[in-house]
Write a protein that holds these residues in place. Structure first.
Motif, PDB file in Angstrom:
ATOM      1  N   MET A  61       0.857  -1.173   0.000  1.00 37.75           N
ATOM      2  CA  MET A  61       0.000   0.000   0.000  1.00 37.75           C
ATOM      3  C   MET A  61       0.900   1.233   0.000  1.00 37.75           C
ATOM      4  SD  MET A  61      -2.869   0.937   2.885  1.00 37.75           S
ATOM      5  CE  MET A  61      -1.837   0.923   4.330  1.00 37.75           C
ATOM      6  N   ASP A  62       0.851   1.978  -1.065  1.00 35.03           N
ATOM      7  CA  ASP A  62       1.625   3.209  -1.189  1.00 35.03           C
ATOM      8  C   ASP A  62       0.701   4.407  -1.035  1.00 35.03           C
ATOM      9  OD1 ASP A  62       4.031   1.872  -1.774  1.00 35.03           O
ATOM     10  OD2 ASP A  62       3.453   1.681  -3.874  1.00 35.03           O
ATOM     11  N   TYR A  63       1.239   5.475  -0.466  1.00 28.98           N
ATOM     12  CA  TYR A  63       0.450   6.691  -0.291  1.00 28.98           C
ATOM     13  C   TYR A  63       1.388   7.890  -0.221  1.00 28.98           C
ATOM     14  CZ  TYR A  63       1.666   5.331   4.491  1.00 28.98           C
ATOM     15  OH  TYR A  63       2.336   4.913   5.609  1.00 28.98           O
ATOM     16  N   ASP A  64       0.830   9.050  -0.560  1.00 30.93           N
ATOM     17  CA  ASP A  64       1.570  10.312  -0.537  1.00 30.93           C
ATOM     18  C   ASP A  64       0.710  11.379   0.121  1.00 30.93           C
ATOM     19  OD1 ASP A  64       4.011   9.692  -2.002  1.00 30.93           O
ATOM     20  OD2 ASP A  64       2.704   9.466  -3.760  1.00 30.93           O
ATOM     21  N   PHE A  65       1.369  12.199   0.934  1.00 29.23           N
ATOM     22  CA  PHE A  65       0.713  13.338   1.561  1.00 29.23           C
ATOM     23  C   PHE A  65       1.088  14.593   0.798  1.00 29.23           C
ATOM     24  CE2 PHE A  65       1.573  10.338   5.047  1.00 29.23           C
ATOM     25  CZ  PHE A  65       0.278  10.116   5.474  1.00 29.23           C
ATOM     26  N   ILE A  66       0.132  15.485   0.634  1.00 32.46           N
ATOM     27  CA  ILE A  66       0.401  16.779   0.014  1.00 32.46           C
ATOM     28  C   ILE A  66      -0.347  17.855   0.791  1.00 32.46           C
ATOM     29  CG2 ILE A  66       0.991  16.107  -2.348  1.00 32.46           C
ATOM     30  CD1 ILE A  66      -1.887  16.336  -3.123  1.00 32.46           C
ATOM     31  N   ARG A  67       0.189  19.053   0.716  1.00 26.50           N
ATOM     32  CA  ARG A  67      -0.454  20.206   1.347  1.00 26.50           C
ATOM     33  C   ARG A  67      -0.690  21.221   0.234  1.00 26.50           C
ATOM     34  NH1 ARG A  67      -0.194  21.611   6.747  1.00 26.50           N
ATOM     35  NH2 ARG A  67       1.521  20.146   7.008  1.00 26.50           N
ATOM     36  N   ASP A  68      -1.937  21.664   0.089  1.00 25.54           N
ATOM     37  CA  ASP A  68      -2.220  22.630  -0.970  1.00 25.54           C
ATOM     38  C   ASP A  68      -1.860  24.042  -0.507  1.00 25.54           C
ATOM     39  OD1 ASP A  68      -4.360  23.621   0.580  1.00 25.54           O
ATOM     40  OD2 ASP A  68      -5.875  22.556  -0.581  1.00 25.54           O
ATOM     41  N   ILE A  69      -2.072  24.999  -1.360  1.00 26.16           N
ATOM     42  CA  ILE A  69      -1.669  26.381  -1.099  1.00 26.16           C
ATOM     43  C   ILE A  69      -2.397  26.965   0.110  1.00 26.16           C
ATOM     44  CG2 ILE A  69      -3.320  27.464  -2.654  1.00 26.16           C
ATOM     45  CD1 ILE A  69      -0.844  29.256  -3.493  1.00 26.16           C
ATOM     46  N   SER A  70      -3.598  26.442   0.417  1.00 29.64           N
ATOM     47  CA  SER A  70      -4.346  26.938   1.578  1.00 29.64           C
ATOM     48  C   SER A  70      -3.914  26.250   2.877  1.00 29.64           C
ATOM     49  CB  SER A  70      -5.845  26.731   1.363  1.00 29.64           C
ATOM     50  OG  SER A  70      -6.164  25.355   1.414  1.00 29.64           O
ATOM     51  N   GLY A  71      -3.035  25.244   2.767  1.00 28.85           N
ATOM     52  CA  GLY A  71      -2.558  24.534   3.948  1.00 28.85           C
ATOM     53  C   GLY A  71      -3.301  23.245   4.234  1.00 28.85           C
ATOM     54  N   GLN A  72      -4.342  22.936   3.439  1.00 29.47           N
ATOM     55  CA  GLN A  72      -5.126  21.713   3.629  1.00 29.47           C
ATOM     56  C   GLN A  72      -4.290  20.490   3.236  1.00 29.47           C
ATOM     57  OE1 GLN A  72      -8.379  21.463   4.808  1.00 29.47           O
ATOM     58  NE2 GLN A  72      -8.084  19.256   4.759  1.00 29.47           N
ATOM     59  N   PHE A 117      -3.769   7.347  -2.178  1.00 28.48           N
ATOM     60  CA  PHE A 117      -3.343   5.964  -2.003  1.00 28.48           C
ATOM     61  C   PHE A 117      -3.264   5.264  -3.346  1.00 28.48           C
ATOM     62  CE2 PHE A 117      -4.444   6.875   2.284  1.00 28.48           C
ATOM     63  CZ  PHE A 117      -3.800   5.934   3.071  1.00 28.48           C
ATOM     64  N   SER A 118      -2.480   4.206  -3.393  1.00 31.33           N
ATOM     65  CA  SER A 118      -2.335   3.400  -4.597  1.00 31.33           C
ATOM     66  C   SER A 118      -3.641   2.657  -4.898  1.00 31.33           C
ATOM     67  CB  SER A 118      -1.186   2.408  -4.428  1.00 31.33           C
ATOM     68  OG  SER A 118      -1.406   1.591  -3.291  1.00 31.33           O
ATOM     69  N   MET A 119      -3.703   2.111  -6.108  1.00 28.78           N
ATOM     70  CA  MET A 119      -4.893   1.381  -6.548  1.00 28.78           C
ATOM     71  C   MET A 119      -5.251   0.291  -5.549  1.00 28.78           C
ATOM     72  SD  MET A 119      -4.504   0.984 -10.658  1.00 28.78           S
ATOM     73  CE  MET A 119      -5.935  -0.055 -10.714  1.00 28.78           C
ATOM     74  N   GLY A 120      -6.526   0.152  -5.307  1.00 34.14           N
ATOM     75  CA  GLY A 120      -7.024  -0.824  -4.365  1.00 34.14           C
ATOM     76  C   GLY A 120      -7.200  -0.270  -2.971  1.00 34.14           C
ATOM     77  N   HIS A 121      -6.602   0.884  -2.722  1.00 36.81           N
ATOM     78  CA  HIS A 121      -6.710   1.510  -1.399  1.00 36.81           C
ATOM     79  C   HIS A 121      -7.204   2.952  -1.492  1.00 36.81           C
ATOM     80  CE1 HIS A 121      -3.805  -1.781  -0.690  1.00 36.81           C
ATOM     81  NE2 HIS A 121      -4.529  -1.920   0.402  1.00 36.81           N
ATOM     82  N   GLU A 122      -7.744   3.335  -2.625  1.00 33.86           N
ATOM     83  CA  GLU A 122      -8.180   4.713  -2.831  1.00 33.86           C
ATOM     84  C   GLU A 122      -9.200   5.183  -1.800  1.00 33.86           C
ATOM     85  OE1 GLU A 122      -7.535   3.158  -7.134  1.00 33.86           O
ATOM     86  OE2 GLU A 122      -8.375   2.391  -5.286  1.00 33.86           O
ATOM     87  N   ALA A 123     -10.092   4.300  -1.372  1.00 30.61           N
ATOM     88  CA  ALA A 123     -11.131   4.698  -0.409  1.00 30.61           C
ATOM     89  C   ALA A 123     -10.513   5.158   0.915  1.00 30.61           C
ATOM     90  CB  ALA A 123     -12.121   3.560  -0.175  1.00 30.61           C
ATOM     91  N   LEU A 124      -9.353   4.615   1.273  1.00 28.50           N
ATOM     92  CA  LEU A 124      -8.671   5.082   2.485  1.00 28.50           C
ATOM     93  C   LEU A 124      -8.320   6.564   2.343  1.00 28.50           C
ATOM     94  CD1 LEU A 124      -6.283   2.080   3.153  1.00 28.50           C
ATOM     95  CD2 LEU A 124      -8.269   2.730   4.512  1.00 28.50           C
ATOM     96  N   GLY A 125      -7.784   6.932   1.190  1.00 27.76           N
ATOM     97  CA  GLY A 125      -7.466   8.331   0.940  1.00 27.76           C
ATOM     98  C   GLY A 125      -8.696   9.200   0.952  1.00 27.76           C
ATOM     99  N   HIS A 126      -9.776   8.710   0.359  1.00 27.63           N
ATOM    100  CA  HIS A 126     -11.025   9.476   0.359  1.00 27.63           C
ATOM    101  C   HIS A 126     -11.527   9.685   1.789  1.00 27.63           C
ATOM    102  CE1 HIS A 126     -10.983   9.215  -3.908  1.00 27.63           C
ATOM    103  NE2 HIS A 126     -11.424   7.969  -3.992  1.00 27.63           N
ATOM    104  N   TRP A 127     -11.377   8.658   2.637  1.00 32.82           N
ATOM    105  CA  TRP A 127     -11.816   8.800   4.033  1.00 32.82           C
ATOM    106  C   TRP A 127     -11.013   9.893   4.740  1.00 32.82           C
ATOM    107  CZ3 TRP A 127      -9.512   7.928   8.867  1.00 32.82           C
ATOM    108  CH2 TRP A 127     -10.396   7.980   9.952  1.00 32.82           C
ATOM    109  N   PHE A 128      -9.691   9.873   4.586  1.00 30.93           N
ATOM    110  CA  PHE A 128      -8.869  10.916   5.195  1.00 30.93           C
ATOM    111  C   PHE A 128      -9.241  12.291   4.645  1.00 30.93           C
ATOM    112  CE2 PHE A 128      -6.056   7.465   6.495  1.00 30.93           C
ATOM    113  CZ  PHE A 128      -5.584   7.911   7.714  1.00 30.93           C
ATOM    114  N   ASN A 129      -9.431  12.386   3.335  1.00 28.66           N
ATOM    115  CA  ASN A 129      -9.678  13.683   2.699  1.00 28.66           C
ATOM    116  C   ASN A 129     -11.091  14.216   2.929  1.00 28.66           C
ATOM    117  OD1 ASN A 129      -7.061  13.506   1.692  1.00 28.66           O
ATOM    118  ND2 ASN A 129      -7.736  12.634  -0.243  1.00 28.66           N
ATOM    119  N   GLU A 130     -12.068  13.329   3.027  1.00 31.34           N
ATOM    120  CA  GLU A 130     -13.459  13.764   3.175  1.00 31.34           C
ATOM    121  C   GLU A 130     -13.937  13.785   4.618  1.00 31.34           C
ATOM    122  OE1 GLU A 130     -15.304  14.956   0.680  1.00 31.34           O
ATOM    123  OE2 GLU A 130     -13.578  14.625  -0.620  1.00 31.34           O
TER     124      GLU A 130
END
Length: 121
Positions: free
Chosen positions: A1-12, A17-30
């Motif tokens: 499971m690979d993943y990357d963190f990013i911070r946008d210009i507003s600081g958010q 996440f890599s394929m097969g784990h996208e919903a994990l990223g959506h949970w963190f982001n949403e």
């Protein structure tokens, strides 16, 4: 499971996440969106359930996180469909709506997410 963190210009902070784990990223982001208290609650329940037979779920606006202390499942709340109505040979694409991972791997992501959120650039 690979993943990357990013911070946008507003600081958010967001995570992909890599394929097969996208919903994990959506949970963190949403659902999490930098809410470290929510992560504390999830982490506490994961540890409390380890080795037991109980389960716990955190129902969010878009995604639900479920755990039994051994594994974590993140599922989109709108994933329930009636498949009898599909034409033969067709199926719904739901790969980005459901993800599973081990509790220890998930706790590692939580720790790194928390550290990334606290880091000032």
């Amino acid at each position: 499971m690979d993943y990357d963190f990013i911070r946008d210009i507003s600081g958010q902070v967001s995570v992909t996440f890599s394929m097969g784990h996208e919903a994990l990223g959506h949970w963190f982001n949403e659902e999490v969106k930098g809410d470290l208290a929510l992560l504390d609650q999830v982490e506490d329940n994961l540890r409390r359930l380890a080795g037991g037979q109980d389960s716990w779920q955190c129902i969010g606006h878009e995604y639900t996180l479920w755990t039994d202390g051994e594994e974590v499942i993140v599922r989109a709340n709108d994933i329930a469909f009636v498949t009898d109505e599909l034409e033969e040979g067709l199926s719904y694409y739901d790969e980005e709506s459901l993800s599973l991972c081990g509790a220890e791997d998930f706790l590692q992501v939580v720790t790194q997410y928390r550290d990334f959120c606290r880091h000032t650039w």
